[in-house]
Each structure stands twice: as C-alpha cells, then as structure tokens.
Design an enzyme around this catalytic site. Sequence first.
Site, PDB file in Angstrom:
ATOM      1  N   PHE A 129      65.479   3.360 -13.081  1.00 22.94           N
ATOM      2  CA  PHE A 129      65.302   1.933 -12.804  1.00 22.94           C
ATOM      3  C   PHE A 129      65.686   1.169 -14.063  1.00 22.94           C
ATOM      4  CE2 PHE A 129      62.909  -2.040 -12.843  1.00 22.94           C
ATOM      5  CZ  PHE A 129      63.275  -2.568 -11.613  1.00 22.94           C
ATOM      6  N   ASP A 214      67.191   3.391 -22.195  1.00 26.53           N
ATOM      7  CA  ASP A 214      66.369   2.308 -21.647  1.00 26.53           C
ATOM      8  C   ASP A 214      64.914   2.653 -21.978  1.00 26.53           C
ATOM      9  OD1 ASP A 214      64.783   0.623 -20.156  1.00 26.53           O
ATOM     10  OD2 ASP A 214      66.023   0.692 -18.359  1.00 26.53           O
ATOM     11  N   LYS A 243      59.038  -5.253 -21.999  1.00 26.58           N
ATOM     12  CA  LYS A 243      57.638  -4.978 -21.677  1.00 26.58           C
ATOM     13  C   LYS A 243      56.707  -5.110 -22.890  1.00 26.58           C
ATOM     14  CE  LYS A 243      58.078  -2.975 -17.166  1.00 26.58           C
ATOM     15  NZ  LYS A 243      59.345  -2.409 -16.731  1.00 26.58           N
TER      16      LYS A 243
HETATM   17  C1  LIG Z   1      60.611  -2.899 -16.127  1.00 22.72           C
HETATM   18  C2  LIG Z   1      61.846  -2.148 -16.419  1.00 22.72           C
HETATM   19  C3  LIG Z   1      63.102  -2.774 -16.421  1.00 22.72           C
HETATM   20  C4  LIG Z   1      63.305  -4.219 -16.003  1.00 22.72           C
HETATM   21  O1  LIG Z   1      62.578  -5.112 -16.789  1.00 22.72           O
HETATM   22  P1  LIG Z   1      62.351  -6.628 -16.249  1.00 22.72           P
HETATM   23  O2  LIG Z   1      61.635  -7.299 -17.382  1.00 22.72           O
HETATM   24  O3  LIG Z   1      61.551  -6.518 -15.003  1.00 22.72           O
HETATM   25  O4  LIG Z   1      63.688  -7.206 -15.996  1.00 22.72           O
HETATM   26  C5  LIG Z   1      64.209  -2.034 -16.775  1.00 22.72           C
HETATM   27  N1  LIG Z   1      64.090  -0.732 -17.116  1.00 22.72           N
HETATM   28  C6  LIG Z   1      62.903  -0.097 -17.131  1.00 22.72           C
HETATM   29  C7  LIG Z   1      62.838   1.317 -17.551  1.00 22.72           C
HETATM   30  C8  LIG Z   1      61.749  -0.779 -16.767  1.00 22.72           C
HETATM   31  O5  LIG Z   1      60.583  -0.136 -16.751  1.00 22.72           O
END
Ligand SMILES: *Cc1c(COP(=O)(O)O)cnc(C)c1O
Length: 393
Positions: A129, A214, A243
Amino acid sequence: MIDAVLPTYARQPLSVERGEGCWLIDAAGRRYLDFGAGIAVNALGHAHPYLVAALTEQAGKIWHSANLYRVPGQERLAARLAEATFADTMFFTNSGAEAMECAIKMARKFHSWNGAPERFRMIAFEGSFHGRTLATIALAGQEKLVKGFGPMPDGFDHVPFGDHAALEAAIGPETAAVVIEPVQGEGGVRPVPPQCLKGLRDLCDSKGVLLIFDEIQCGYGRTGKLFAHEWAGVTPDIMAAAKGIGGGFPLGACLATERAAAGMVAGTHGSTYGGNPLAMAVGNAVLDVMLADGFLPRVSAAAGRLRQRLEGLAAAFPDVVAAVRGEGLMLGLKCVAPNTVLVDRAREAGLLLVGAGDNVARVLPPLIVSDDEIDEGVRRLETACGAVRAAQP
Ligand SMILES: *Cc1c(COP(=O)(O)O)cnc(C)c1O
C-alpha cells in the site's frame, strides 16, 4: 440521501472528542485505550504537552508563507533528519501519498536526467500500500484500490511478496526502481527479513535500478529504530516517511541521496502547503522527543513486553488468534474469524485496534505506551477474545 461527508469510509460507531496520551475519549466521555494510534500516526500519543506547546507557539507567529521564501523550520528539520539517516536531501509534503508521488517522480527523473528516459517502470510487491492518488494506487496495484478508477497510469509492475526470483525476472531495461515497505502495513503487518532487504539492495545495484523504501508506517520509531531498514543495515536511494513524523499534524517527507535527487532542480516539483511553518514546528518537536536519549530503546523494551503478552494471548485463544507477527510496536494478530469481529469486540471492551489485509488486526500503540497500559490493553484484548470465542458456533 448521500451523507454530507462523502461516504468512502466504513466508520466505526465512535465519535471522537479528545485524547490524552494513549487514551482516546469519545463524545459520551467513554475512555478507550488507543492501540490504533490513528493508524500509527500518534506516535507520541494524543495531546503530548511538548507538541501542543510547539504548535501553539508557532501558531502565534506565522502559519504559512508558501515555498516562495526560505522556511527556517524546514531547513532545521531537513538538516536533522539528514544527520540521523542515509539521506542528503528531502522534500516535505502533507501526506504519505504525496511523499510517495515525489519518490516516483524523482526515480523517473533520475533516469531521464542520466540519459535513460526509457527507464520509467517501477516494480512493487503484491499486498503493498502506497497511498490513494492515481500513481500510488497504480504502484500498489491491488484490485480493491484500482477497480473502477482506470485507466491506470502506465509503468507499474507487480511481483508476489517475498519472491526474489520473480523480482529478478521482472527487472528489465525499462525498470527505474523497486519499491518496498520494509514492514508491510496495510497488507497485514508482514516484515521483510533483513537478508531479503540486503539481497534487494545488491540486486538493484547490479541492475542499475533505484531502491525506494516506503517507511510511512514502519518508520519513525515504530520498530525501535528511527527507520525499520536500519535493522537490516542497508539504505535506500529514496524513502517516503509520513504518519509518525508529524505526530498527528499532516506531514510527510521524501528523503533521498544526493545522487538520486540530482534531477530535482528548481521548478521540477512543488507543493503549496508542504513543509509549512506549523508542520515544521511539530515535526521538529517530534524529533526532539524521539532522538532524546533512551527513547528508542524504551520502544524496544515496550515492544518486547507487548509481544510476549500477545504470544501468551494467542496461546490461550488459538481459536481466535492464529498468530502474532510484526516488528517492534507494529504488531498484527492474524485472526481466525473475520478481523472486524475482533476489532469490534475490542472496541466494546475499550481497546482500539486497526484492521489490515490478510485478516489481521493491527496493534499499533503510541510509542510512549507504559507497561501498565500494555498490561491493561492485553487484559481488554482477553475480554475481546473471550467475546469472540463465546459467539463462535
Ligand atoms: C498510510 C500509508 C501511505 C499513505 O499515506 P497517506 O498519508 O494516507 O497518504 C502510504 N504508504 C504506507 C506504507 C502507508 O502506511
């Protein structure tokens, strides 16, 4: 009639009022132990006095200037993060998806800048994701993310999670980068073993391909290191963070080596709000706390205690929890019944968890969680597991 708020979320029946540390209080005054932490965002809990002070102090000075001028808070946070990580440079955003967008654009620009514009494709892993923009859903590729939103932007390929041979076969003359979460979050809290990250680094180097991490969810202290890849002793060329970086204030960053960022010259990328003074005040304050002596070791100690308690719970309720997995304070309970059942029973018992893919319930307490709160959380989880068991046929 459609709700005035676009109904894209399957919301739980809890109306948020305020928070204190690891506790979230609803509109009726009920207190929940928040082991979801706003999906790993509230790393320092709710209403941390030091963050509140940093934000309110900045609020009286200046909120926003756009990136027309120098923003001292950006320069300070960037220098500190560069000092603490592999990175030489970084771009500030308002969200994780925007940090990933920057990473995708940077990887493409790197190759075109170096005379290989045909290298534009990116390979990601199934179950990953990376956000909800068009490019980031195309990158992750999951059916549930992309369905009905096509056509997708071109240039994103997918291989099974953990399949090194498939990855090697997928890398071709058009590949720009490989993208991976060192601990897959939404996909169900699946850590990538350190030797796999090392192998990935070697493979990318041998093929002239960039490696993008990521760390939006697994970074910022969640695993007991500032970034999860530090456990493997390898570094990426580009990395997205978000985050926990803002502790609840919308903030993200795309970090990079000088080499990878070479093409990102003035005018190539931008954001009106990205790195605004409010976000930078909070971002610097979060880092003050996280880089203080003893903070990250304390995360590891808390993680050890929670992990041990959860393993005990899984042993006592094998008909409810099939396995415990994850790293540090990024843990997942693989459920036997649908994970939403455990999440619902836990909330009724006064404990907040977050669902994830692969039928996992995520346990993501604030990193400041105390031993007493861990024990109380596990007691509430026992109550929830008991309720799940009692409802089983
Ligand atoms: C939450 C998340 C995203 C997206 O972040 P947003 O602030 O919702 O755009 C991308 N990659 C990972 C691994 C995430 O946990």
